[in-house]
Write a protein that holds these residues in place. Structure first.
Motif, PDB file in Angstrom:
ATOM      1  N   GLU A 153     -22.437 -67.402  15.156  1.00 43.05           N
ATOM      2  CA  GLU A 153     -23.380 -66.284  15.115  1.00 43.05           C
ATOM      3  C   GLU A 153     -23.746 -65.762  16.502  1.00 43.05           C
ATOM      4  O   GLU A 153     -23.757 -64.539  16.733  1.00 43.05           O
ATOM      5  CB  GLU A 153     -24.661 -66.701  14.379  1.00 43.05           C
ATOM      6  CG  GLU A 153     -24.472 -67.043  12.910  1.00 43.05           C
ATOM      7  CD  GLU A 153     -23.992 -68.468  12.701  1.00 43.05           C
ATOM      8  OE1 GLU A 153     -23.838 -69.193  13.714  1.00 43.05           O
ATOM      9  OE2 GLU A 153     -23.756 -68.854  11.547  1.00 43.05           O
ATOM     10  N   LYS A 204     -20.869 -63.811  18.124  1.00 42.34           N
ATOM     11  CA  LYS A 204     -20.690 -62.523  17.466  1.00 42.34           C
ATOM     12  C   LYS A 204     -21.815 -61.558  17.819  1.00 42.34           C
ATOM     13  O   LYS A 204     -21.584 -60.350  17.980  1.00 42.34           O
ATOM     14  CB  LYS A 204     -20.632 -62.726  15.945  1.00 42.34           C
ATOM     15  CG  LYS A 204     -19.368 -63.409  15.450  1.00 42.34           C
ATOM     16  CD  LYS A 204     -19.397 -63.551  13.937  1.00 42.34           C
ATOM     17  CE  LYS A 204     -18.117 -64.173  13.410  1.00 42.34           C
ATOM     18  NZ  LYS A 204     -18.143 -64.334  11.927  1.00 42.34           N
ATOM     19  N   GLU A 205     -23.025 -62.080  17.948  1.00 44.70           N
ATOM     20  CA  GLU A 205     -24.168 -61.226  18.259  1.00 44.70           C
ATOM     21  C   GLU A 205     -24.018 -60.580  19.633  1.00 44.70           C
ATOM     22  O   GLU A 205     -24.351 -59.398  19.818  1.00 44.70           O
ATOM     23  CB  GLU A 205     -25.453 -62.045  18.189  1.00 44.70           C
ATOM     24  CG  GLU A 205     -26.720 -61.245  18.382  1.00 44.70           C
ATOM     25  CD  GLU A 205     -26.913 -60.184  17.305  1.00 44.70           C
ATOM     26  OE1 GLU A 205     -27.521 -59.153  17.615  1.00 44.70           O
ATOM     27  OE2 GLU A 205     -26.457 -60.397  16.168  1.00 44.70           O
ATOM     28  N   LYS A 253     -21.487 -57.785  19.262  1.00 39.99           N
ATOM     29  CA  LYS A 253     -22.029 -56.667  18.494  1.00 39.99           C
ATOM     30  C   LYS A 253     -22.994 -55.833  19.320  1.00 39.99           C
ATOM     31  O   LYS A 253     -22.998 -54.593  19.241  1.00 39.99           O
ATOM     32  CB  LYS A 253     -22.738 -57.190  17.235  1.00 39.99           C
ATOM     33  CG  LYS A 253     -21.801 -57.624  16.129  1.00 39.99           C
ATOM     34  CD  LYS A 253     -22.586 -58.096  14.906  1.00 39.99           C
ATOM     35  CE  LYS A 253     -21.651 -58.505  13.774  1.00 39.99           C
ATOM     36  NZ  LYS A 253     -22.404 -58.993  12.580  1.00 39.99           N
ATOM     37  N   ARG A 254     -23.847 -56.482  20.100  1.00 38.58           N
ATOM     38  CA  ARG A 254     -24.822 -55.761  20.912  1.00 38.58           C
ATOM     39  C   ARG A 254     -24.143 -54.901  21.972  1.00 38.58           C
ATOM     40  O   ARG A 254     -24.656 -53.846  22.353  1.00 38.58           O
ATOM     41  CB  ARG A 254     -25.787 -56.737  21.585  1.00 38.58           C
ATOM     42  CG  ARG A 254     -26.811 -57.342  20.653  1.00 38.58           C
ATOM     43  CD  ARG A 254     -28.024 -57.841  21.429  1.00 38.58           C
ATOM     44  NE  ARG A 254     -27.643 -58.713  22.534  1.00 38.58           N
ATOM     45  CZ  ARG A 254     -27.641 -60.047  22.471  1.00 38.58           C
ATOM     46  NH1 ARG A 254     -27.992 -60.649  21.349  1.00 38.58           N
ATOM     47  NH2 ARG A 254     -27.290 -60.761  23.511  1.00 38.58           N
ATOM     48  N   SER A 290     -21.095 -53.525  21.757  1.00 39.19           N
ATOM     49  CA  SER A 290     -20.082 -52.600  21.242  1.00 39.19           C
ATOM     50  C   SER A 290     -20.623 -51.798  20.078  1.00 39.19           C
ATOM     51  O   SER A 290     -21.657 -52.135  19.476  1.00 39.19           O
ATOM     52  CB  SER A 290     -18.840 -53.384  20.805  1.00 39.19           C
ATOM     53  OG  SER A 290     -19.163 -54.304  19.780  1.00 39.19           O
ATOM     54  N   SER A 291     -19.912 -50.744  19.757  1.00 39.86           N
ATOM     55  CA  SER A 291     -20.239 -49.970  18.563  1.00 39.86           C
ATOM     56  C   SER A 291     -19.616 -50.653  17.351  1.00 39.86           C
ATOM     57  O   SER A 291     -18.807 -51.572  17.478  1.00 39.86           O
ATOM     58  CB  SER A 291     -19.697 -48.543  18.694  1.00 39.86           C
ATOM     59  OG  SER A 291     -18.276 -48.567  18.748  1.00 39.86           O
ATOM     60  N   GLU A 292     -19.976 -50.153  16.187  1.00 31.61           N
ATOM     61  CA  GLU A 292     -19.452 -50.760  14.965  1.00 31.61           C
ATOM     62  C   GLU A 292     -17.937 -50.608  14.881  1.00 31.61           C
ATOM     63  O   GLU A 292     -17.223 -51.550  14.500  1.00 31.61           O
ATOM     64  CB  GLU A 292     -20.114 -50.120  13.747  1.00 31.61           C
ATOM     65  CG  GLU A 292     -19.678 -50.741  12.424  1.00 31.61           C
ATOM     66  CD  GLU A 292     -20.412 -50.153  11.237  1.00 31.61           C
ATOM     67  OE1 GLU A 292     -20.030 -50.469  10.090  1.00 31.61           O
ATOM     68  OE2 GLU A 292     -21.360 -49.378  11.454  1.00 31.61           O
ATOM     69  N   TYR A 320     -16.325 -52.997  17.373  1.00 28.65           N
ATOM     70  CA  TYR A 320     -16.422 -54.382  16.911  1.00 28.65           C
ATOM     71  C   TYR A 320     -15.386 -54.667  15.827  1.00 28.65           C
ATOM     72  O   TYR A 320     -14.741 -55.720  15.831  1.00 28.65           O
ATOM     73  CB  TYR A 320     -17.833 -54.656  16.390  1.00 28.65           C
ATOM     74  CG  TYR A 320     -18.044 -56.066  15.907  1.00 28.65           C
ATOM     75  CD1 TYR A 320     -18.328 -57.089  16.806  1.00 28.65           C
ATOM     76  CD2 TYR A 320     -17.951 -56.377  14.545  1.00 28.65           C
ATOM     77  CE1 TYR A 320     -18.517 -58.393  16.363  1.00 28.65           C
ATOM     78  CE2 TYR A 320     -18.139 -57.673  14.100  1.00 28.65           C
ATOM     79  CZ  TYR A 320     -18.424 -58.678  15.014  1.00 28.65           C
ATOM     80  OH  TYR A 320     -18.595 -59.971  14.571  1.00 28.65           O
ATOM     81  N   ASP A 321     -15.216 -53.740  14.920  1.00 31.64           N
ATOM     82  CA  ASP A 321     -14.258 -53.943  13.833  1.00 31.64           C
ATOM     83  C   ASP A 321     -12.819 -53.960  14.333  1.00 31.64           C
ATOM     84  O   ASP A 321     -11.944 -54.561  13.689  1.00 31.64           O
ATOM     85  CB  ASP A 321     -14.425 -52.848  12.773  1.00 31.64           C
ATOM     86  CG  ASP A 321     -15.757 -52.950  12.034  1.00 31.64           C
ATOM     87  OD1 ASP A 321     -16.341 -54.051  12.022  1.00 31.64           O
ATOM     88  OD2 ASP A 321     -16.206 -51.914  11.494  1.00 31.64           O
ATOM     89  N   SER A 324      -9.752 -48.057  18.765  1.00 30.80           N
ATOM     90  CA  SER A 324     -10.420 -48.377  17.498  1.00 30.80           C
ATOM     91  C   SER A 324      -9.766 -47.659  16.321  1.00 30.80           C
ATOM     92  O   SER A 324      -9.924 -48.070  15.171  1.00 30.80           O
ATOM     93  CB  SER A 324     -11.902 -47.988  17.573  1.00 30.80           C
ATOM     94  OG  SER A 324     -12.035 -46.591  17.819  1.00 30.80           O
TER      95      SER A 324
END
Length: 383
Positions: A165, A168-169, A172-173, A175-177, A180-181, A301
């Motif tokens: 977790e 990953k956090e 995530k903070r 990067s954009s969604e 991240y994907d 992306s």
């Protein structure tokens, strides 16, 4: 009475044997075993001495087999002759605890794959008691059942389960969604782990779907003081397969970032292999920023058909090149396996489902993995 007595005594005396007067003349006949032993020939002395020297020199030969302490059957396992330590590499472990830290990240927990990875690494090492495994799994240390199963199979080994977790956090903070994907967490996570677990300043990252047949401790003596990482070059993946050299030249002219190469990019440069890495956590400043920057500039992306070169570009001129023997090989043949330090796991495995945390079984491709599966695995892990 007197005459008869004297007559009997006289006759008894006459029957007594006479003692020899000269014993020295008959000694050789009476004691033949006292003769002097024959002197052996000098060649016998030489052969006996040579045999003693030969047996003594055998004690200096390296061990060819060993028995792992966690194996209840105490089977003899041969060492790999092709993975003898390089004379230029000295054994060096963490200065704080004296252990060799091995990290792996698994998106979906597959204990059988982790067991083969751990057992192959331990079996190939000369110093299995110095190895410390850190497995990053979805549930981490909350999954007590999985941890106990691993400890039953490897009771004398150092191993931990960590959660994912916090790593990953951080990603995530930053990067954009969409960014991240598009990231492969198994590739980017090793470079973020030192910021979460600051005790892991220098470690070896190993992809979970691997079988190690080389001595992993050979990597710990490599000097990483001037590099963020060390990796073998994967020349089956070259830079110009992912990005145009004209685009890189334009980026060099227009952008000013510390992670952009000051020298022209080599168009056919080999990409670093990311399945096995030696990580220096002290040299990873701005690394995540560099990866996300390259992904955004190249608009990666939107491209899911190819591997993202952002990590390779972020590592360009910043990683130390390992020997090609540490490049992951496919277990295509017996000859390839015997000459490899590391190869892909070729057994049945569980892969992540696109519908969430569900898993689906994979297919079996080979039999090498069975060699590194402990005898109690079926009872502990299930068939």
């Amino acid at each position: 009475m007197s005459s008869s007595y004297m007559s009997w005594r006289s006759s008894g005396t006459n029957r007594r044997p006479t003692q020899p007067t000269n014993t020295s003349k008959n000694r050789g006949t009476i004691y033949p075993d006292l003769n002097q032993d024959p002197t052996p020939k000098p060649v016998i002395h030489f052969l006996a001495f040579a045999l003693i020297i030969f047996l003594g020199l055998l004690q200096f030969l390296p061990a060819s087999h060993f028995r792992h302490p966690s194996d209840p059957h105490r089977n003899w396992v041969p060492f790999n002759s092709h993975s003898s330590p390089s004379p230029t590499v000295k054994l060096a472990v963490d200065e704080d605890d004296g252990l060799i830290h091995i990290v792996s990240w698994m998106q979906c927990l597959d204990l059988k794959v982790l067991v083969v990875l751990a057992n192959s690494t331990l079996s190939s090492s000369r110093y299995p008691d110095l190895l410390h495994f850190h497995f990053f799994t979805p549930q981490g240390d909350k999954d007590k059942v999985s941890f106990y199963k691993l400890k039953v199979l490897f009771p004398h080994s150092n191993l931990e389960l960590h959660g994912q977790e916090k790593v990953k956090e951080i990603i995530k903070r930053a990067s954009s969604e969409a960014e991240y994907d598009s990231l492969n967490l198994e590739e980017i996570a090793p470079f973020i782990i030192p910021s979460v677990h600051q005790s892991l300043t220098k470690f070896i990252y190993v992809s979970p779907n691997l079988i190690l047949m080389g001595r992993i401790e050979e990597l710990t003596g490599i000097d990483l003081s001037a590099h963020a990482a060390a990796a073998a070059e994967d020349c089956s993946n070259r830079l110009n397969s992912y990005v145009s050299l004209d685009v890189l030249d334009a980026i060099q002219r227009l952008a000013s970032k510390p992670w952009i190469s000051v020298t022209p990019y080599v168009k056919d440069a080999c990409m670093p292999g990311l399945s096995l890495l030696l990580i220096n956590g002290k040299k990873l400043e701005e690394f995540l920023e560099a990866v996300l920057w390259w992904s955004k500039v190249l608009n990666w992306s939107d491209r899911s058909d190819k591997r993202n070169p952002a990590i390779g570009l972020a590592l360009y001129n910043r990683y130390l090149k390992l020997s090609n023997s540490w490049l992951v090989k496919e277990p295509a043949s017996v000859d390839t396996i015997e000459k490899s330090m590391i190869t892909h796991y070729d057994g049945p495995k569980i892969v992540c489902s696109e519908f969430g945390n569900d898993t689906i079984p994979g297919s079996s491709h080979g039999n090498l993995w069975i060699k590194y599966l402990p005898s109690m695995s079926n009872q502990i892990l299930g068939s």
